[in-house]
Structures are given as structure tokens and as C-alpha cells.
Design a protein around this motif. Structure first.
Motif, PDB file in Angstrom:
ATOM      1  N   VAL A   1       0.687  -1.311   0.014  1.00 56.47           N
ATOM      2  CA  VAL A   1       0.172   0.149   0.077  1.00 56.47           C
ATOM      3  C   VAL A   1       1.011   1.176  -0.019  1.00 56.47           C
ATOM      4  O   VAL A   1       0.614   2.135  -0.710  1.00 56.47           O
ATOM      5  N   ASN A   2       2.097   1.253   0.866  1.00 63.98           N
ATOM      6  CA  ASN A   2       2.818   2.265   1.116  1.00 63.98           C
ATOM      7  C   ASN A   2       3.436   2.768  -0.283  1.00 63.98           C
ATOM      8  O   ASN A   2       3.508   3.840  -0.705  1.00 63.98           O
ATOM      9  N   LEU A   3       3.992   1.500  -1.037  1.00 62.14           N
ATOM     10  CA  LEU A   3       4.638   1.752  -2.282  1.00 62.14           C
ATOM     11  C   LEU A   3       3.692   2.337  -3.369  1.00 62.14           C
ATOM     12  O   LEU A   3       4.018   3.145  -4.225  1.00 62.14           O
TER      13      LEU A   3
ATOM     14  N   ASN B   1       3.080   5.974  -2.474  1.00 57.52           N
ATOM     15  CA  ASN B   1       4.075   6.655  -2.859  1.00 57.52           C
ATOM     16  C   ASN B   1       4.196   6.955  -4.493  1.00 57.52           C
ATOM     17  O   ASN B   1       4.526   8.142  -4.869  1.00 57.52           O
ATOM     18  N   ALA B   2       3.799   6.185  -5.185  1.00 54.85           N
ATOM     19  CA  ALA B   2       3.708   6.222  -6.628  1.00 54.85           C
ATOM     20  C   ALA B   2       2.533   7.428  -6.809  1.00 54.85           C
ATOM     21  O   ALA B   2       2.644   8.315  -7.517  1.00 54.85           O
ATOM     22  N   ARG B   3       1.239   7.148  -6.158  1.00 59.68           N
ATOM     23  CA  ARG B   3       0.280   8.101  -6.648  1.00 59.68           C
ATOM     24  C   ARG B   3       0.835   9.569  -6.266  1.00 59.68           C
ATOM     25  O   ARG B   3       0.556  10.636  -6.843  1.00 59.68           O
TER      26      ARG B   3
ATOM     27  N   VAL C   1      12.402   8.793  -8.499  1.00 54.49           N
ATOM     28  CA  VAL C   1      12.907   9.579  -6.944  1.00 54.49           C
ATOM     29  C   VAL C   1      13.694  10.452  -7.369  1.00 54.49           C
ATOM     30  O   VAL C   1      14.789  10.346  -8.226  1.00 54.49           O
ATOM     31  N   PRO C   2      13.768  11.791  -6.725  1.00 53.70           N
ATOM     32  CA  PRO C   2      14.725  12.720  -6.852  1.00 53.70           C
ATOM     33  C   PRO C   2      16.076  12.291  -6.406  1.00 53.70           C
ATOM     34  O   PRO C   2      16.217  11.453  -5.519  1.00 53.70           O
ATOM     35  N   PRO C   3      17.037  12.476  -7.212  1.00 51.75           N
ATOM     36  CA  PRO C   3      18.297  11.819  -7.181  1.00 51.75           C
ATOM     37  C   PRO C   3      18.998  12.199  -5.803  1.00 51.75           C
ATOM     38  O   PRO C   3      19.568  11.135  -5.301  1.00 51.75           O
TER      39      PRO C   3
ATOM     40  N   PHE D   1      12.333   9.185   8.582  1.00 51.51           N
ATOM     41  CA  PHE D   1      12.304  10.665   8.581  1.00 51.51           C
ATOM     42  C   PHE D   1      12.746  11.300   7.164  1.00 51.51           C
ATOM     43  O   PHE D   1      12.911  12.497   7.031  1.00 51.51           O
ATOM     44  N   ALA D   2      13.232  10.444   6.134  1.00 45.76           N
ATOM     45  CA  ALA D   2      13.668  11.088   5.018  1.00 45.76           C
ATOM     46  C   ALA D   2      12.459  11.323   4.003  1.00 45.76           C
ATOM     47  O   ALA D   2      11.909  10.122   3.622  1.00 45.76           O
ATOM     48  N   THR D   3      12.317  12.710   3.636  1.00 37.72           N
ATOM     49  CA  THR D   3      10.891  12.794   2.821  1.00 37.72           C
ATOM     50  C   THR D   3      11.063  13.976   2.072  1.00 37.72           C
ATOM     51  O   THR D   3      11.769  14.878   2.280  1.00 37.72           O
TER      52      THR D   3
ATOM     53  N   GLY E   1       3.853  14.051   4.440  1.00 45.79           N
ATOM     54  CA  GLY E   1       4.872  12.970   4.669  1.00 45.79           C
ATOM     55  C   GLY E   1       5.453  12.770   5.930  1.00 45.79           C
ATOM     56  O   GLY E   1       5.743  13.797   6.545  1.00 45.79           O
ATOM     57  N   THR E   2       5.939  11.786   6.453  1.00 47.20           N
ATOM     58  CA  THR E   2       6.380  11.508   7.723  1.00 47.20           C
ATOM     59  C   THR E   2       8.075  10.822   7.277  1.00 47.20           C
ATOM     60  O   THR E   2       8.839  11.200   8.226  1.00 47.20           O
ATOM     61  N   GLY E   3       8.153  10.314   6.097  1.00 52.08           N
ATOM     62  CA  GLY E   3       9.439   9.686   5.792  1.00 52.08           C
ATOM     63  C   GLY E   3       9.682   8.534   6.775  1.00 52.08           C
ATOM     64  O   GLY E   3      10.847   8.019   6.770  1.00 52.08           O
TER      65      GLY E   3
ATOM     66  N   ARG F   1      11.221   2.419  -9.574  1.00 56.65           N
ATOM     67  CA  ARG F   1      10.961   0.831  -9.502  1.00 56.65           C
ATOM     68  C   ARG F   1      11.264   0.260  -8.251  1.00 56.65           C
ATOM     69  O   ARG F   1      12.643   0.533  -7.951  1.00 56.65           O
ATOM     70  N   PHE F   2      10.423  -0.254  -7.498  1.00 59.16           N
ATOM     71  CA  PHE F   2      11.000  -0.977  -6.276  1.00 59.16           C
ATOM     72  C   PHE F   2      10.799  -2.537  -6.322  1.00 59.16           C
ATOM     73  O   PHE F   2       9.931  -2.944  -7.101  1.00 59.16           O
ATOM     74  N   VAL F   3      12.001  -3.207  -6.091  1.00 57.62           N
ATOM     75  CA  VAL F   3      11.857  -4.618  -6.209  1.00 57.62           C
ATOM     76  C   VAL F   3      12.127  -5.196  -5.037  1.00 57.62           C
ATOM     77  O   VAL F   3      13.027  -5.083  -3.936  1.00 57.62           O
TER      78      VAL F   3
HETATM   79  P1  ADP Z   1       6.898   9.569   2.718  1.00 56.42           P
HETATM   80  O1  ADP Z   1       6.050   8.908   1.776  1.00 56.42           O
HETATM   81  O2  ADP Z   1       6.219   9.841   4.188  1.00 56.42           O
HETATM   82  O3  ADP Z   1       7.760  10.758   2.208  1.00 56.42           O
HETATM   83  P2  ADP Z   1       8.490   7.451   2.389  1.00 56.42           P
HETATM   84  O4  ADP Z   1       9.459   6.859   3.420  1.00 56.42           O
HETATM   85  O5  ADP Z   1       7.323   6.490   2.019  1.00 56.42           O
HETATM   86  O6  ADP Z   1       7.953   8.648   3.445  1.00 56.42           O
HETATM   87  O7  ADP Z   1       9.202   8.041   1.177  1.00 56.42           O
HETATM   88  C1  ADP Z   1      10.268   8.790   1.434  1.00 56.42           C
HETATM   89  C2  ADP Z   1      10.494   9.490   0.077  1.00 56.42           C
HETATM   90  O8  ADP Z   1      10.872   8.795  -1.129  1.00 56.42           O
HETATM   91  C3  ADP Z   1       9.202  10.370  -0.478  1.00 56.42           C
HETATM   92  O9  ADP Z   1       9.229  11.567   0.272  1.00 56.42           O
HETATM   93  C4  ADP Z   1       9.592  10.392  -1.830  1.00 56.42           C
HETATM   94  O10 ADP Z   1      10.555  11.786  -1.942  1.00 56.42           O
HETATM   95  C5  ADP Z   1      10.247   9.425  -2.316  1.00 56.42           C
HETATM   96  N1  ADP Z   1       9.675   8.474  -2.844  1.00 56.42           N
HETATM   97  C6  ADP Z   1       8.972   7.291  -2.465  1.00 56.42           C
HETATM   98  N2  ADP Z   1       8.366   6.582  -3.517  1.00 56.42           N
HETATM   99  C7  ADP Z   1       8.474   7.332  -4.611  1.00 56.42           C
HETATM  100  C8  ADP Z   1       8.223   7.049  -5.950  1.00 56.42           C
HETATM  101  N3  ADP Z   1       7.323   6.025  -6.397  1.00 56.42           N
HETATM  102  N4  ADP Z   1       8.434   8.285  -6.919  1.00 56.42           N
HETATM  103  C9  ADP Z   1       9.187   9.254  -6.484  1.00 56.42           C
HETATM  104  N5  ADP Z   1       9.719   9.458  -5.418  1.00 56.42           N
HETATM  105  C10 ADP Z   1       9.290   8.547  -4.368  1.00 56.42           C
END
Ligand code: ADP
Length: 596
Positions: A468-470, A473-475, A529-531, A541-543, A550-552, A579-581
Motif C-alpha cells: 500500500v505504501n509503495l 508513494n507512486a500516487r 525518485v529525486p536523485p 524521516f527522509a521525505t 509525509g512522515t518519511g 522501480r521497487f524490487v
Molecule cells: P513519505 O512517503 O512519508 O515521504 P516514504 O519513506 O514512504 O515517506 O518516502 C520517502 C520519500 O521517497 C518520499 O518523500 C519521496 O521523495 C520518495 N519516493 C518514494 N516513492 C517514490 C516514487 N514512487 N516516486 C518518486 N519518489 C518516491
């Protein structure tokens, strides 16, 4: 290896053979001496035993001849001659029993008895002859009478002579026999004695050979043990150093010590090391072993802590100091890490407890805010306050999300991993977000090439939470894209790409079975994902999301859940998005292990 019992019996046998050979040698000598003496005696006997009998017999015959001659022509001269003969005969008689030869003879025949009978008679005859008168007409008759009287003496002498001749012949035969086999017995004894000595020598050489074999074997064993010990010293992951206590010179060091200090003895690091040992161990004590704990500065700032023991050994025939040390720096670091982990665990427990405790006041605040809104609603001009109350409510929601995530994060992993259907769990998770995806105009496709009954192990609800979290995050990534490029949101289908900026919004979930492990792929095309975020993606807490959203903690929690399932989760940017594997062990992996 020869047993001690065998050794004892061999020794006894050898002693017996030596005694036997010495006894035989002595016996040989005795036999030889006795035979020689016997032969000498026999030779002497042959030479002398018949001689006295023969002499007496001869004198008897001569006396009888004088008697016969005088009986024919009696004369004074003839009487004198007869007297002389009789005297000589008389003197010969005692020799038959009282001389050396006579005594030998009397062992064979009785010479004393018969001879002494005639001695008195002969004395009488000599007296009678002395009184004869040659002029007397009876003289011839008297002489014949006296001669007749003497005849038994001749017979006796004849008997003695015959006996002595017979005895001589016997002695001669024995002497010949002895002469013919002079050394048979001593030679036999000598041969036996020599055989005994040869046996002793063979036994001794056999024993020496066995002993030599034992010595060679013992030396080989000792050499092998020494070789093994050297190999152990070379291979042991501890520093082994030998120091001469008088000169502080290093006599030996193993490869581990070379790694720690230096491979070259000329390096000034060695005197530094010896000095560090001296400081830590004090004056060398040759009588006992002691513990040694020391620090050694390999270079400024690089200090290793060492622990081991120091003692005295006989090295290269001199009493030297052996030092065995183990680098305990890593153990100390590990101890510190364990302490740190323990602290973090306590902190985690406290955080979970605090999150739990905060829920109550947050609920009260939320309720108070709702009440205040309700009371404020009818009042005119209350809009600014209402807006503030709205912000309070939003922040309370955010705080609630954080405490919920913290509580999930801090939960204890289940000890027992339960099997569940991977496909079913993914479909349930997809179901949770289906509505939101439809609203956001995102196509969600689930493709599976894995069997429906593919099972993974863990807590199903937690795994669903990860998926669900993945998906959320995509949404959110599509939403971020919309905020960055608002015109794209109104494009047909609202699709966007961080790189291309065009295309249908699609999140693909794929379930595969690869090398007996389950692989779940979650791929979007929301720009990736931003580089700057990629490296810290799974850190708590990385967000990049706004604070109210976001909580990170989502991905950090995901990694923790997947780890608890003995799996891995990695992320990359690919195919115009993230892409998450996820890689997980499956029931197929267990089946494969069992088959192996
Ligand atoms: P949160 O969603 O609360 O920020 P997560 O740990 O789930 O915490 O995600 C951390 C960060 O990873 C997000 O803030 C986002 O910048 C990046 N991220 C996660 N999934 C994706 C994705 N599918 N596309 C782009 N960035 C993503």
C-alpha cells in the motif's frame, strides 16, 4: 614397537646364552686339560709299568742260569757270581711294590704279597749259598735243591710280568684311542659355545635394530609435531612474538605480528612495540605466565588494543619471553555498538510508548477543535478563527499519522513467520488503493507469472501495508508531478513523466518466481525518485513531501518488514519512473532446500 615384556624375555634369553657359553668354554678347557693329563699319565704308565717286573724276571733267569752252571762245575768264583746274582735279584724284589712303577703295577696285580713271601726265602737261600764249599761233593746236589726252591719265585714273577704286559697292552690301546680323537669333545663344546655367542650377537643386533627403528620413528614423530606447531604458530590469527629479555631483541614473530607491527625487524616500529610490552608487562618474570593487556599505537591516531599473555619459554636454547596477543579493537568496537544498539532499542521502546500516550491528548485536541468549530459556525466573522482551527485539525491528523507510523515501526517482529499467499496479499493491497488510483486517473495493473499458491512467510497485514505504501508513494509522485507542471494535470489522462512529461499514468505490479525466490516489482512512470533522495530513501524521516503529508517513515518501515521476512527491498529509477524490487524466500525455496 617392542613390548616391555618381550624386552625382558629377550634380555633373559641373552643372559642365559652368555652364561651357557661361558660355562661351556670353561667345561671345554677342563675337558682339554683332563684329557691331556690322562694322555700324559697313560704314556708314562706304558713306559714304566712292565719294566720292574721284567728286570726282576731277568735277574731270576740269570740266577737260575748261575745255579745250573755251578751245579755242573762248582767253584768258589762261581759261588761268588751266584751270590752276586742272588743279591741283585733280592734288591729287585722290593721294587715290584715299593717303587713308582711298582705302585702303578700293584693297581693291576698284587705284587706285594707274592713278592714278600719270597724275600725271606731268598735271604735264606743267599745264606745257604754263602755257606757252600766248592770242594764238598754234595755241593752240586745242594745247588740243584736250592735252585728248585727258587722256582716258585720264577712262576710268581712270570705271572706278574704277564699281567703287566696285558695291562700295558690295554693302556696302549686306550692311549691310541685318545690320540686318535684328541679334540672331538672339546671341539664340540667349543662349537656349541661359539653358536651360543653367535646367537647372543644376532639377538643383540636385532634388538639394536628395533631400538634404532624406534628412535628413528620417535624422531620422525617429533619432527612432525614440531612442523605442525610451527604451522599453527604461523597460521594462528594471534600475534606471537619472542623477545630476548636481556637485549630486548625480537627473536621471532609470526605473520599476524608482522601485519600488526612490521614485516621488517629493522623497522623502528619494533622497538616501539617492545617498549609498549615492557610498559604493560613490567620487568620480565621468567617463573610464571601472566595476563597482558596493552595498547599499541601503529601510527598517530591508530591505536589498537591488545590482550593476551606473556611467559617464559626455552627458545633457541635460551630462556626468552613469549608474547601472545589478540587484537581486541574490533571486539571493543562491537561492544560499543552493542551498547549503542541497546540504547537505541530503549529509545525505540520509549518512542513507541510516547506515541501511544500521545494518541489520547491528540484525540482530545481533535475533539475540542471539532467542538470549537461547531460553536463558532453560527457566529459572524468567525472565518479567520475557523481557518486556524482547520490548520490545528490538519496538524493533529499529521501528528496522529506520525504516532501511528512510530508505533508500527517500534512493534516487535513476530517470532513465528506464517505462510500466506503472495498474490492474494498484493491483490488486497491493490484493493485498498483502487479508489484513490481511479480518482487520480492512474491505471493499476497486476501481472503475475507465479503460481497462485506461491507462499511467502511473515505477517500478511504488515506486508500488505508495505505494498500500500509503495502504491501511495507512486500516487504521490504523480501529484508532485502535477504540482511541478500544472498544465500536465489537465492533459488527457493527466499522465506525466519527469523526463518526457507525457504518457499514460500507469503503475505496474509484477509477481514472479526467480531462482525459487519470489520477486515483487512495483514500477511507476511518475518521473522517478529525486536523485538527492535515492541514497537516503530507506532512512527514517527522509521525505520530500510537505510536512502535513509525509512522515518519511513509510519506506523505512517497509525495509524493516521485508527484513523480518528474510527478504530484501531495493529501489532504482528506470522506465521513466521509480522501480521497487522486493525479493523474498518462498515455500519453493524450502522445497528446493529439502530436496538438496
Ligand atoms: P513519505 O512517503 O512519508 O515521504 P516514504 O519513506 O514512504 O515517506 O518516502 C520517502 C520519500 O521517497 C518520499 O518523500 C519521496 O521523495 C520518495 N519516493 C518514494 N516513492 C517514490 C516514487 N514512487 N516516486 C518518486 N519518489 C518516491
Amino acid at each position: 614397537m617392542i613390548s616391555s615384556r618381550n624386552k625382558r624375555s629377550l634380555g633373559l634369553l641373552k643372559l642365559g646364552l652368555v652364561v651357557a657359553s661361558v660355562a661351556l668354554f670353561l667345561a671345554t678347557a677342563l675337558v682339554y686339560v683332563s684329557q691331556t693329563r690322562q694322555q700324559a699319565f697313560l704314556t708314562a704308565t706304558i713306559r714304566s709299568s712292565g719294566w720292574v717286573a721284567y728286570q726282576a724276571q731277568l735277574e731270576f733267569v740269570r740266577a737260575q742260569a748261575e745255579f745250573a752252571k755251578l751245579a755242573i762245575v762248582p767253584s768258589a768264583l762261581g759261588i761268588d757270581k751266584l751270590m752276586l746274582r742272588l743279591e741283585i735279584l733280592r734288591s729287585r724284589l722290593p721294587l715290584l711294590y715299593d717303587s713308582d712303577e711298582g705302585r702303578v703295577l700293584s693297581d693291576v696285580v698284587d705284587t706285594r704279597g707274592p713278592t714278600q713271601i719270597f724275600e725271606a726265602r731268598l735271604d735264606q737261600i743267599i745264606d745257604d749259598v754263602a755257606r757252600l764249599d766248592p770242594e764238598d761233593g754234595d755241593t752240586a746236589a745242594q745247588l740243584r735243591e736250592l735252585s728248585t726252591e727258587l722256582e716258585p719265585l720264577g712262576e710268581a714273577l712270570q705271572t706278574i710280568l704277564m699281567e703287566s704286559v696285558a695291562y700295558n697292552q690295554e693302556i696302549f690301546r686306550r692311549e691310541r684311542a685318545l690320540a686318535q680323537r684328541p679334540g672331538a669333545t672339546p671341539l664340540l663344546l667349543l662349537f656349541i659355545s661359539g653358536a651360543c655367542l653367535a646367537a647372543v650377537l644376532i639377538l643383540q643386533s636385532r634388538r639394536d635394530r628395533i631400538r634404532m627403528g624406534e628412535i628413528v620413528e620417535a624422531q620422525a614423530t617429533l619432527a612432525a609435531v614440531e612442523e605442525n606447531l610451527r604451522a599453527v604458530i604461523q597460521a594462528v590469527p594471534a600475534c606471537v612474538v619472542v623477545i630476548d629479555p636481556d637485549t630486548d631483541h625480537v627473536s621471532f614473530f609470526n605473520p599476524s605480528a608482522a601485519d600488526l607491527v612490521s614485516p621488517s625487524l629493522d623497522d623502528p616500529a619494533w622497538p616501539r612495540f617492545v617498549n609498549a610490552v615492557r610498559v604493560a608487562a613490567g620487568e620480565p618474570d621468567t617463573s610464571r605466565w601472566g595476563a597482558l593487556t596493552m595498547g599499541y599505537a601503529r601510527s598517530p591516531g591508530d591505536i589498537v588494543s591488545l590482550r593476551g599473555s606473556v611467559g617464559s619459554v626455552l627458545w633457541e636454547r635460551r630462556q626468552q619471553q613469549l608474547i601472545v596477543l589478540v587484537d581486541t579493537s574490533r571486539v571493543r568496537n562491537a561492544e560499543l555498538q552493542v551498547m549503542q544498539a541497546a540504547k537505541l532499542a530503549t529509545l525505540g521502546e520509549m518512542a513507541t510508548a510516547i506515541a501511544h500516550e500521545l494518541n489520547q491528548p491528540l484525540a482530545v485536541i481533535k475533539m475540542a477543535v471539532a467542538n470549537a468549530r461547531r460553536l463558532l459556525d453560527p457566529l459572524p466573522g468567525g472565518e479567520p478563527v475557523a481557518a486556524k482551527l482547520e490548520r490545528i485539525s490538519a496538524q493533529v491528523d499529521r501528528a496522529k499519522r506520525i504516532t501511528d507510523q512510530v508505533r508500527r515501526y517500534g512493534r516487535m517482529p513476530t517470532e513465528q513467520l506464517l505462510p500466506f499467499s503472495l498474490r492474494h496479499a498484493v491483490e488486497l493491497a491493490a484493493g485498498f488503493v483502487a479508489e484513490q488510483f481511479r480518482a487520480a486517473n492512474i491505471r493499476l495493473s497486476i501481472e503475475t507469472s507465479a503460481p497462485a499458491e506461491l507462499l511467502v512467510f511473515g505477517e500478511q497485514t504488515m506486508f500488505e501495508q508495505v505494498i500500500v505504501n509503495l502504491l501511495i508513494n507512486a500516487r504521490d509522485a504523480y501529484e508532485t508531478q502535477d504540482e511541478d507542471r500544472p498544465e500536465a494535470a489537465h492533459h488527457e489522462g493527466g499522465a506525466g513523466d519527469r523526463q518526457s512529461g507525457a504518457g499514460e499514468r500507469e503503475v505496474q505490479v509484477a509477481i514472479r518466481l526467480e531462482n525459487a525466490r519470489a520477486v515483487v516489482l512495483v514500477q511507476d512512470n511518475a518521473g522517478g525518485v529525486p536523485p538527492e533522495m535515492l541514497e537516503r530513501l530507506f532512512e527514517p524521516f527522509a521525505t520530500t513531501k510537505p510536512t502535513e503529508k509525509g512522515t518519511g517513515l513509510g519506506l523505512s518501515l517497509a525495509r524493516s518488514v521485508i527484513r523480518d521476512m528474510n527478504g530484501t527491498i531495493v529501489a532504482e529509477n528506470s522506465g521513466g519512473g521509480a522501480r521497487f524490487v522486493i525479493n523474498l524466500p518462498t515455500s519453493h525455496a524450502l522445497a528446493a532446500q529439502d530436496a538438496a
